[in-house]
Design an enzyme around this catalytic site. Sequence first.
Site, PDB file in Angstrom:
ATOM      1  N   LYS A  89       0.797  -1.369   0.035  1.00 36.32           N
ATOM      2  CA  LYS A  89      -0.041   0.063  -0.079  1.00 36.32           C
ATOM      3  C   LYS A  89       0.741   1.369   0.090  1.00 36.32           C
ATOM      4  O   LYS A  89       0.682   2.216  -0.777  1.00 36.32           O
ATOM      5  CB  LYS A  89      -0.841   0.109   1.144  1.00 36.32           C
ATOM      6  N   ARG A 104      -9.175   1.578   8.818  1.00 41.14           N
ATOM      7  CA  ARG A 104      -8.966   0.153   9.254  1.00 41.14           C
ATOM      8  C   ARG A 104     -10.095  -0.744   9.981  1.00 41.14           C
ATOM      9  O   ARG A 104     -10.140  -1.618  10.104  1.00 41.14           O
ATOM     10  CB  ARG A 104      -7.756  -0.075   9.914  1.00 41.14           C
ATOM     11  N   ARG A 158      11.441  -6.910   5.115  1.00 40.42           N
ATOM     12  CA  ARG A 158      11.362  -5.471   4.797  1.00 40.42           C
ATOM     13  C   ARG A 158      12.347  -4.785   5.882  1.00 40.42           C
ATOM     14  O   ARG A 158      12.330  -5.166   6.978  1.00 40.42           O
ATOM     15  CB  ARG A 158      10.037  -4.914   5.167  1.00 40.42           C
ATOM     16  N   ARG A 186      11.470  -2.780  11.520  1.00 38.20           N
ATOM     17  CA  ARG A 186      10.347  -2.291  12.455  1.00 38.20           C
ATOM     18  C   ARG A 186      10.034  -3.303  13.221  1.00 38.20           C
ATOM     19  O   ARG A 186       9.955  -4.479  13.131  1.00 38.20           O
ATOM     20  CB  ARG A 186       9.087  -1.827  11.475  1.00 38.20           C
ATOM     21  N   ARG A 234      -0.958  -9.027  13.414  1.00 39.80           N
ATOM     22  CA  ARG A 234      -1.241  -7.983  12.520  1.00 39.80           C
ATOM     23  C   ARG A 234      -2.296  -8.603  11.254  1.00 39.80           C
ATOM     24  O   ARG A 234      -3.177  -8.005  11.039  1.00 39.80           O
ATOM     25  CB  ARG A 234      -0.347  -7.221  11.868  1.00 39.80           C
TER      26      ARG A 234
HETATM   27  P1  AMP Z   1       1.145   0.291   8.890  1.00 43.82           P
HETATM   28  O1  AMP Z   1       2.293   1.164   8.853  1.00 43.82           O
HETATM   29  O2  AMP Z   1      -0.092   1.193   8.175  1.00 43.82           O
HETATM   30  O3  AMP Z   1       1.000  -1.180   8.777  1.00 43.82           O
HETATM   31  O4  AMP Z   1       0.889   0.872  10.429  1.00 43.82           O
HETATM   32  C1  AMP Z   1       1.425   0.381  11.565  1.00 43.82           C
HETATM   33  C2  AMP Z   1       0.662   0.367  13.038  1.00 43.82           C
HETATM   34  O5  AMP Z   1       0.162   1.466  13.251  1.00 43.82           O
HETATM   35  C3  AMP Z   1      -0.581  -0.602  12.719  1.00 43.82           C
HETATM   36  O6  AMP Z   1      -0.186  -1.788  13.101  1.00 43.82           O
HETATM   37  C4  AMP Z   1      -1.513  -0.081  13.882  1.00 43.82           C
HETATM   38  O7  AMP Z   1      -1.219  -0.336  15.200  1.00 43.82           O
HETATM   39  C5  AMP Z   1      -1.162   1.418  13.652  1.00 43.82           C
HETATM   40  N1  AMP Z   1      -2.140   2.158  12.861  1.00 43.82           N
HETATM   41  C6  AMP Z   1      -1.981   2.853  11.589  1.00 43.82           C
HETATM   42  N2  AMP Z   1      -3.086   2.918  10.920  1.00 43.82           N
HETATM   43  C7  AMP Z   1      -4.064   2.746  11.831  1.00 43.82           C
HETATM   44  C8  AMP Z   1      -5.403   2.880  11.818  1.00 43.82           C
HETATM   45  N3  AMP Z   1      -5.988   3.495  10.909  1.00 43.82           N
HETATM   46  N4  AMP Z   1      -6.135   2.442  12.973  1.00 43.82           N
HETATM   47  C9  AMP Z   1      -5.494   1.740  14.064  1.00 43.82           C
HETATM   48  N5  AMP Z   1      -4.559   1.666  14.057  1.00 43.82           N
HETATM   49  C10 AMP Z   1      -3.443   2.427  13.053  1.00 43.82           C
END
Ligand code: AMP
Length: 228
Positions: free
Chosen positions: A13, A88, A127, A160, A171
């Site tokens: 994404k 989400r 990654r 990460r 996740r």
């Molecule tokens: P990502 O980089 O999009 O994979 O986001 C990393 C982490 O940030 C996720 O695993 C969540 O803990 C948090 N996070 C990011 N976006 C959201 C969202 N829209 N709602 C809730 N948690 C989020």
Amino acid sequence: MSVILLGAPGTGKGTQATLLAEKYNLPWISTGDILRDAVKRGTELGQQARQFMDSGRLVPDEIMIALVQERLGEADCGKGFILDGFPRTVLQAQALDQYLEAKNKSIKVVICLEVGREKLVQRLTSRRVCRSCGADYNLITNPPPANGRCRVCGGEIYQRTDDREETIAKRLQVYEEQTRPLKEYYQKQGKLEIVAGEGSVKDVQRLIQAVISQKMNQDDIYQKQQGN
Ligand code: AMP
């Protein structure tokens, strides 16, 4: 034009969203990046979010909704945006719809990237990211320089915390339970477009742009039929 990129962690994404943002000259809004930056800077938001992120769980809806509404209210989002990582949950999607509706705006299209589970796990475990500028690397397809410093800015490259194998399973489970229902939500609105995300970055981007062009053409035809 406003676009949402939906998909499990590791579907690409972020990579695709940055390319789309460049192509259409729109801001790219990654909630994961906003949260990681807040954690790095030790802000109140960062302190609230950290424990959820490290364990692979979602940050509570009310925090995320307030954060995104504030960001969408900024001037650069006036002509649209590319959302990556938000919404989400169905509650987040409903809040977003209400927020946009009040401004007489709406989401044009929701692109859902689909990648098989085995490939997702492989992509996530390999990654690596630059701690300073966020540039993405991959041990297999785009290995970082041997000195461990970022090619773009010289920053430190790291894994990460939530890309470790034990957190990845959580996740993916959270995605299945809380985010996948959004497909039905947007399907009912006629906005969902599913795109296979297993090809090369360029190929997937081509597919996404084709879907967006088609959607824009359909909307043009509809507007003409309505005499607008
Ligand atoms: P990502 O980089 O999009 O994979 O986001 C990393 C982490 O940030 C996720 O695993 C969540 O803990 C948090 N996070 C990011 N976006 C959201 C969202 N829209 N709602 C809730 N948690 C989020």
